[in-house]
Design a protein around this motif. Structure first.
Motif, PDB file in Angstrom:
ATOM      1  N   SER A 299       0.849  -1.193   0.000  1.00  0.00           N
ATOM      2  CA  SER A 299       0.000   0.000   0.000  1.00  0.00           C
ATOM      3  C   SER A 299       0.880   1.236   0.000  1.00  0.00           C
ATOM      4  N   THR A 300       0.374   2.295  -0.587  1.00  0.00           N
ATOM      5  CA  THR A 300       1.080   3.579  -0.569  1.00  0.00           C
ATOM      6  C   THR A 300       0.157   4.640   0.021  1.00  0.00           C
ATOM      7  N   ASN A 301       0.686   5.840   0.205  1.00  0.00           N
ATOM      8  CA  ASN A 301      -0.139   6.940   0.697  1.00  0.00           C
ATOM      9  C   ASN A 301      -1.166   7.384  -0.336  1.00  0.00           C
ATOM     10  N   TRP A 302      -0.943   7.069  -1.610  1.00  0.00           N
ATOM     11  CA  TRP A 302      -1.794   7.561  -2.679  1.00  0.00           C
ATOM     12  C   TRP A 302      -2.917   6.609  -3.060  1.00  0.00           C
TER      13      TRP A 302
END
Length: 102
Positions: free
Chosen positions: A37-40
């Motif tokens: 997962s990423t922040n975006w």
């Protein structure tokens, strides 16, 4: 997918395999299909990656057609199918598929 799990015969018809077979394959390839997962954004789950690829194998429809069905970009579908196919080959070939010869 959750709706198809309620009706195993529809799952079989749609993906050309039983849900038990799907989960057996998923258990073998899940780790290699999992993305961080990423922040975006949240990554496409291993289950959905495998479903997209299996549906492509079952129908042979274009990536653009798959993108409308799964609500993903056509380049995303392209990447998912190619990566997942490589993972399936890497994991299943030694066990289930003999090496191709000329």
């Amino acid at each position: 997918m959750q709706e198809l799990n309620i009706y195993p015969e529809r799952f079989q018809s749609f993906y050309q395999m039983s849900s038990q077979c799907f989960y057996k394959i998923l258990a073998l390839v899940r780790v290699d299909l999992k993305k961080k997962s990423t922040n975006w954004r949240e990554p496409v789950s291993p289950e959905e990656r495998l479903l997209i690829t299996l549906r492509y194998f079952a129908t042979g429809c274009s990536f653009k057609a798959r993108s409308f069905y799964f609500l993903k970009g056509h380049s995303t579908i392209h990447e998912i199918v190619h990566h997942t196919a490589q993972v399936i080959w890497k994991k299943l070939q030694p066990v289930y598929m003999p090496k191709p010869t000329q």
